[in-house]
Scaffold this active site. Structure first.
Site, PDB file in Angstrom:
ATOM      1  N   GLU A 112      -1.040  -8.559   4.978  1.00 54.57           N
ATOM      2  CA  GLU A 112      -0.832  -8.809   6.409  1.00 54.57           C
ATOM      3  C   GLU A 112      -2.131  -8.813   7.203  1.00 54.57           C
ATOM      4  O   GLU A 112      -2.162  -9.257   8.356  1.00 54.57           O
ATOM      5  CB  GLU A 112       0.149  -7.774   6.987  1.00 54.57           C
ATOM      6  CG  GLU A 112      -0.424  -6.399   7.231  1.00 54.57           C
ATOM      7  CD  GLU A 112      -0.535  -5.488   6.011  1.00 54.57           C
ATOM      8  OE1 GLU A 112      -0.863  -4.303   6.189  1.00 54.57           O
ATOM      9  OE2 GLU A 112      -0.302  -5.972   4.875  1.00 54.57           O
TER      10      GLU A 112
ATOM     11  N   CYS B 204       0.835  -1.203   0.000  1.00 51.38           N
ATOM     12  CA  CYS B 204       0.000   0.000   0.000  1.00 51.38           C
ATOM     13  C   CYS B 204       0.877   1.263   0.000  1.00 51.38           C
ATOM     14  O   CYS B 204       1.452   1.596  -1.019  1.00 51.38           O
ATOM     15  CB  CYS B 204      -1.004  -0.025   1.140  1.00 51.38           C
ATOM     16  SG  CYS B 204      -2.392   1.103   0.879  1.00 51.38           S
TER      17      CYS B 204
ATOM     18  N   HIS C  50      -3.205  -5.081   1.348  1.00 52.92           N
ATOM     19  CA  HIS C  50      -2.628  -5.405   2.660  1.00 52.92           C
ATOM     20  C   HIS C  50      -2.685  -6.918   2.916  1.00 52.92           C
ATOM     21  O   HIS C  50      -3.607  -7.397   3.568  1.00 52.92           O
ATOM     22  CB  HIS C  50      -3.399  -4.687   3.770  1.00 52.92           C
ATOM     23  CG  HIS C  50      -3.212  -3.214   3.785  1.00 52.92           C
ATOM     24  ND1 HIS C  50      -2.216  -2.595   4.504  1.00 52.92           N
ATOM     25  CD2 HIS C  50      -3.896  -2.221   3.152  1.00 52.92           C
ATOM     26  CE1 HIS C  50      -2.297  -1.292   4.336  1.00 52.92           C
ATOM     27  NE2 HIS C  50      -3.296  -1.036   3.513  1.00 52.92           N
TER      28      HIS C  50
END
Length: 192
Positions: A177, A78, A175
């Site tokens: 994660e 990002c 994202h």
């Protein structure tokens, strides 16, 4: 076990740490140039790219980070993707220029326009990281508007590249994660 640094100036570095642990690496929070010497690769997380850029200058980290990237892999997600791009639009801003990309900031819209989507990575990604779709969390995400000839597109969303690599470096406009799927992080670990 490989040690992967997470630039911990601003952004969601804790979630990347957990994702790295699931992928089989040791996360190390990085805030100084000296700490770069102890790691095998670096993640620049999401957050606010202009704030991160100011902090890189304030903490004299920009040049050490560029020197690190000449020898070891860097993964930007990002805002990290914005910082790694060669050219940034909307508005134009300075960047690290590690990948031959043109990235438009906040191109999917405001926070309210954030979304979760399933993306279908290409066969190369699936061979190296595992088969199946990847859940992609887009939060005020940038769009990659141009890729250079040495950039490989690993996944697209609505026709735009969202996961790309160039040499040892990797960029995701989403994202990874924020999901329990660690394949994107495992792909990065394969570059170490």
């Amino acid at each position: 076990m490989k040690k992967v640094g997470i630039l911990a100036l601003q952004g969601d570095f804790d979630a990347h740490g957990k994702a790295l642990e699931r992928a089989g690496a040791e996360p190390v929070l990085i805030r100084t140039a000296e700490e770069l010497k102890s790691i095998d690769g670096l993640i620049i997380p999401g957050g606010e790219s202009t704030t991160m850029l100011k902090l890189l200058h304030f903490m004299d980290l920009k040049e050490p980070l560029l020197a690190f990237a000449r020898e070891k892999p860097v993964f930007g997600t990002c805002a990290g993707a914005i910082l790694l791009a060669k050219e940034v639009q909307n508005p134009a801003q300075e960047s690290l220029g590690l990948l031959d990309l043109t990235v438009e900031r906040n191109a999917y819209g405001r926070q309210i326009d954030s979304r979760v989507a399933n993306i279908h990575p290409d066969a190369d990604f699936q061979t190296r990281a595992g088969a199946g779709d990847v859940e992609a969390v887009f939060i005020r995400a940038p769009i990659i508007r141009r890729t250079g000839p040495d950039v490989t597109v690993l996944a697209q969303y609505e026709g735009d590249p969202v996961l790309v690599e160039q040499g040892r470096h990797l960029v995701a406009t989403f994202h990874p994660e924020l999901t329990q799927d660690s394949r994107v992080h495992k792909l990065f670990l394969s570059k170490l």
